[in-house]
Design an enzyme around this catalytic site. Structure first.
Site, PDB file in Angstrom:
ATOM      1  CD  GLU A 291     -24.882  35.020  11.147  1.00  0.00           C
ATOM      2  OE1 GLU A 291     -25.184  35.542  12.253  1.00  0.00           O
ATOM      3  OE2 GLU A 291     -24.423  35.675  10.201  1.00  0.00           O
ATOM      4  CG  LEU A 292     -25.818  30.905  18.731  1.00  0.00           C
ATOM      5  CD1 LEU A 292     -24.947  29.676  18.491  1.00  0.00           C
ATOM      6  CD2 LEU A 292     -25.321  31.644  19.969  1.00  0.00           C
TER       7      LEU A 292
ATOM      8  CB  ILE B 155     -52.701  37.334  32.735  1.00  0.00           C
ATOM      9  CG1 ILE B 155     -52.812  36.440  33.972  1.00  0.00           C
ATOM     10  CG2 ILE B 155     -51.663  38.404  32.975  1.00  0.00           C
ATOM     11  CD1 ILE B 155     -53.388  37.116  35.203  1.00  0.00           C
TER      12      ILE B 155
ATOM     13  CB  SER C 101     -51.600  37.473  25.651  1.00  0.00           C
ATOM     14  OG  SER C 101     -50.932  36.668  26.583  1.00  0.00           O
TER      15      SER C 101
ATOM     16  CD  GLU D  42     -52.279  41.441  26.122  1.00  0.00           C
ATOM     17  OE1 GLU D  42     -51.078  41.323  25.824  1.00  0.00           O
ATOM     18  OE2 GLU D  42     -52.679  41.447  27.297  1.00  0.00           O
TER      19      GLU D  42
ATOM     20  CG  ASP E 292     -50.032  43.515  32.114  1.00  0.00           C
ATOM     21  OD1 ASP E 292     -50.703  43.029  33.036  1.00  0.00           O
ATOM     22  OD2 ASP E 292     -50.287  43.356  30.909  1.00  0.00           O
TER      23      ASP E 292
ATOM     24  CG  HIS F 263     -49.834  40.032  35.458  1.00  0.00           C
ATOM     25  ND1 HIS F 263     -50.063  38.881  36.164  1.00  0.00           N
ATOM     26  CD2 HIS F 263     -48.887  39.729  34.552  1.00  0.00           C
ATOM     27  CE1 HIS F 263     -49.286  37.920  35.694  1.00  0.00           C
ATOM     28  NE2 HIS F 263     -48.560  38.410  34.719  1.00  0.00           N
TER      29      HIS F 263
ATOM     30  CG  HIS G 135     -44.260  29.634  33.090  1.00  0.00           C
ATOM     31  ND1 HIS G 135     -45.015  29.971  34.190  1.00  0.00           N
ATOM     32  CD2 HIS G 135     -43.733  30.781  32.619  1.00  0.00           C
ATOM     33  CE1 HIS G 135     -44.915  31.275  34.387  1.00  0.00           C
ATOM     34  NE2 HIS G 135     -44.154  31.783  33.446  1.00  0.00           N
TER      35      HIS G 135
HETATM   36  N1  GLN Z   1     -51.069  41.151  29.627  1.00  0.00           N
HETATM   37  C1  GLN Z   1     -49.861  40.467  29.287  1.00  0.00           C
HETATM   38  C2  GLN Z   1     -50.194  39.110  28.685  1.00  0.00           C
HETATM   39  O1  GLN Z   1     -51.102  38.510  29.107  1.00  0.00           O
HETATM   40  C3  GLN Z   1     -48.970  40.261  30.486  1.00  0.00           C
HETATM   41  C4  GLN Z   1     -47.710  39.558  30.121  1.00  0.00           C
HETATM   42  C5  GLN Z   1     -46.689  39.482  31.216  1.00  0.00           C
HETATM   43  O2  GLN Z   1     -47.005  39.612  32.354  1.00  0.00           O
HETATM   44  N2  GLN Z   1     -45.463  39.216  30.880  1.00  0.00           N
HETATM   45  O3  GLN Z   1     -49.545  38.636  27.786  1.00  0.00           O
HETATM   46 ZN    ZN Z   2     -47.056  37.614  33.679  1.00  0.00          ZN
END
Ligand code: GLN
Ligand code: ZN
Length: 757
Positions: free
Chosen positions: A21-22, A429, A431, A482, A597, A639, A691
């Site tokens: 709910e939150l 990396i 995805s 992915e 990873d 990674h 990000h």
């Molecule tokens: N291989 C993953 C991705 O690219 C690595 C994600 C991560 O480092 N949190 O989504």
């Molecule tokens: Zn990462």
């Protein structure tokens, strides 16, 4: 006014709500779909429903129910209450937590060794602390109107400052401001006293950790300074001082001196195993003890008889949980698809409240609860799910201590020249953006509305598009993107034996973000290949190398609920060999570059200094097991998701991967100074901060590459983003990756002679 401390209580309860709910209220409010009044009323109902449920579960004494609620985060709400950050309105609170067009949010970081993230207050040199008790007073009042005397909860002053950071440009350390901050707490306590509140809970978990900001002795001194004044105040509620998440050391001596009206200690099996004399020390405290015997961190039904024996060494003690129950899901009752035998082994928040009550009542008064607990303990110990002989045989055959892939890196990297990679190779990396279509297809598949074949077809189409896009962009080492993974841990948990996944086991990670951690129920093994078909298919579409993509053993454990009947290193070894089989099968399928990873390597680092090396040893070993038998020509990548390597840099180097990609764009390659000395392997410091939706320019990324080249020789440098692209959109991803490839071209063109860069 002198209510006794309740016989049974808990330290906190999940905030998201049984039906999240939150989360729904927060996201609707942020999206402007509901107004402030509707938001307040939704969260008001959630709080009162929670109090009513806890009362029904047996917390019926006055002050047994903690009002441990927060819209976004409890550290932020305490900071607002005592004026350690500025803000009065709901809009202020969410701006601090999430930022807006004008203002960046406060930083967020992990709460002790959990997967919860708190908002980090920033304390300035000239910080003033203004008490704003309205929030807590309102909680007390609304509960009272519904017939409950609840116990307000604040993060204590020492922990609040220990977890804060200096504001930009400030020269003082947050803890230097303790005196003024305590004034503010005392003022808040005065208001609560005037409102008739008889108990308040002040959480001081900083006492159980060796923090970078302050050591054990400094924190214990700070505790004395702060609480001598707080306890010396006449007009205040009684103080319930808590020390969850581990064992307090000098902090416990300080508490013995201070004598608050009640103290909570973490007496979970895990904590007692590390701190052998803790129960004894606690038994000698001249303070009313609330014994945190019921483990709030794991999901296992408690061994009530064992816990009862410990409780009997603490005459007069109350019973509580080791930590807030915020780290476990609401209730096992919401799970309808768990194997029947397994379901009885679990205890989530509601079940743990019942355990607290039964533990205090004892076997004579709660015979059924004890009989049920006995059954759970026995059937679990005897189950073939828990102990798999084949797995045990296999891991028993492993060498002890550290393992070493052969030949060593220097020789491997020569052999890997056969991969034919260009200078400054570009890659991502793993995805690619998870599109709306993919999410919709996954949801439809889960509901049975989309057949396996059609779902697979949709995923294959996505993989083909991702490969095509990377070809067009001119990236060197490709990934399949992915799309088949809802989550990088859950995906593997669903395919491995020894795990179960839940339907509704949501746990708050931060704000409205919840995760559903899988549960390790027993010995882990791999019934069949998990990623090979996807890798093979992607590789069939391109003449370039496509990376195989695995989640490492430490990260799988860190983001799951783990066993309490074996050491974590046992599960880690089992994961290590299961993933080693996957590496082998990938190689057989023609995959020559495999990424493992480990973004969570730092997360499991123990709170106490002296436990860290042992952890890093088994964590590094588990990773090395995965790569142990890889061909020398197979290039192993890893990674990690952060740039503060300080405490674990040796371990990261010790992973012995051939290529390591790390986050570096935001810190502008600063970290490479350390890395340079410790690393001999190849390295890909991220040059694109994923990000943010911002598209970095060619010039900007070229500049970061040049900065990296000042520390890392060109033949060891890789060009890649900071992390996976899952949360980004395609438009920005495509533009940013195009710039990334161009930036590499620009640097190569402008003379890549080692002496020039
Ligand atoms: N291989 C993953 C991705 O690219 C690595 C994600 C991560 O480092 N949190 O989504
Ligand atoms: Zn990462």
């Amino acid at each position: 006014m002198n209510a006794p401390f309740p016989h049974t209580t808990i330290e906190g309860y999940p905030r998201v709500g049984a039906n999240r709910e939150l989360k729904r209220a927060l996201e609707a409010f942020w999206a402007d779909k509901i107004d402030e009044e509707t938001f307040e009323s939704a969260t008001h109902s959630l709080r009162l429903d929670t109090y009513a449920r806890l009362h029904d579960l047996g917390l019926s004494e006055d002050y047994a129910i903690p009002a441990d609620v927060a819209y976004y985060d409890h550290v932020l709400e305490t900071a607002l209450t005592v004026g350690a950050v500025e803000g009065e309105t709901l809009a202020d609170e969410f701006r601090l937590a999430r930022g807006n067009a004008q203002a960046a949010p406060l930083e967020m970081t992990k709460w002790f060794d959990t997967n919860y993230h708190y908002i980090v207050p920033e304390i300035a040199d000239e910080q003033e602390f203004q008490a704003r008790p309205q929030r807590v007073l309102k909680l007390v009042e609304e509960a009272r109107q519904a017939g409950h005397k609840v116990r307000p909860v604040l993060v204590g002053p020492v922990t609040l400052l220990a977890l804060s950071k200096p504001a930009e440009g400030s020269h003082t350390q947050p803890l230097e401001h303790l005196g003024k901050l305590v004034d503010s707490y005392i003022e808040v306590l005065g208001y609560l006293h005037a409102a008739g509140v008889e108990w308040i809970q002040l959480n001081e978990p900083a006492l159980v950790a060796d923090l970078q900001a302050a050591d054990d002795a400094t924190l214990a001194d700070a505790l004395i300074q702060a609480y001598e004044r707080i306890l010396g105040t006449a007009k205040r509620p009684q103080i319930y001082l808590t020390t969850p998440y581990g064992a307090a050391r000098r902090g416990l001596d300080a508490i013995a001196k201070l004598r608050p009206e009640a103290v909570q200690v973490d007496l979970s099996v895990g904590t007692l195993a590390l701190e052998l004399d803790y129960l004894e020390r606690v038994a000698q405290l001249p303070v009313h003890v609330s014994a945190g015997l019921v483990d709030g961190r794991n999901v296992w039904a408690a061994n009530l008889r064992d816990l009862r024996a410990k409780l009997e060494q603490l005459p007069g003690a109350s019973v509580t949980t080791s930590v807030s129950l915020q780290h476990v899901p609401h209730t096992v009752v919401a799970e309808t698809t768990l194997p029947v035998d397994v379901a009885t082994w679990f205890s989530f928040a509601d079940e743990k409240v019942r355990e607290v009550v039964a533990l205090f009542a004892g076997p004579l008064d709660a015979p059924e609860a004890y009989a049920q607990a006995d059954r759970a303990v026995r059937t679990r110990a005897e189950s073939a799910r828990t102990h798999n002989r084949d797995v045990a045989k296999r891991t028993a055959g492993l060498p002890e201590g550290q393992v070493q892939r052969q030949p060593l890196f220097a020789e491997r990297i020569e052999e890997q020249k056969s991969l034919g990679l260009p200078q400054l190779p570009t890659t991502t990396i793993g995805s690619f953006p998870q599109t709306q279509e993919i999410r919709a297809a996954r949801a439809a598949h889960r509901k049975g509305e989309l057949s396996d074949a059609d779902y697979e077809k949709a995923l294959r189409k996505e993989v083909a598009q991702v490969i095509d896009l990377q070809e067009r962009l001119g990236l060197d080492v490709l990934v399949h993107g992915e799309p088949e993974r809802n989550d990088m841990v859950q995906y593997f948990a669903e395919l491995l034996d020894g795990f179960v996944v839940t339907e509704n086991g949501w746990v708050q990670s931060y704000g409205s973000r919840c995760t559903r951690p899988p549960i390790v129920v027993g010995d882990i093994s791999r019934p069949q290949p998990m990623t090979v078909e996807w890798a093979k298919y992607a590789q069939s579409l391109s003449a370039k190398h496509v990376k195989g993509m695995l989640t490492g053993p430490v990260t799988i454990l860190a983001w799951s609920f783990t066993r309490d009947d074996v050491h974590q290193s046992v599960s880690a070894d089992q994961l290590g060999v299961a993933l080693a089989d996957e590496v082998h099968d990938l190689e057989d399928a023609g995959i020559s570059i495999i990424q493992i990873d480990e973004p969570a390597l730092r997360e499991l680092l123990p709170l106490r200094q002296e436990e860290r090396q042992a952890y890093l040893d088994w964590a590094v070993r588990a990773f090395r097991l995965v790569a142990l038998e890889a061909q020398p020509t197979t290039q192993i990548h890893t990674h990690l998701c952060y740039s503060e390597f300080g405490q674990i840099i040796d371990a990261v180097a010790g992973l012995d991967a051939d290529v390591t990609s790390i986050e570096a764009a935001r810190s502008r390659m600063e970290l490479l100074q350390d890395i340079d000395e410790k690393f001999h392997s190849e390295i890909g410091p991220g040059i694109y901060d994923i990000h943010s939706p911002r598209i970095p320019s060619v010039a900007e990324m070229a500049e970061l590459i040049r900065a990296a080249l000042r520390h890392v020789p060109a033949e060891r440098l890789w060009i890649n983003p900071d992390c996976g692209l899952k949360t980004r959109g395609y438009a920005e991803t495509e533009a940013a990756l195009r710039n990334l490839v161009l930036a590499r071209e620009e640097v190569l063109a402008s003379a890549l002679e080692p002496q020039l860069v």
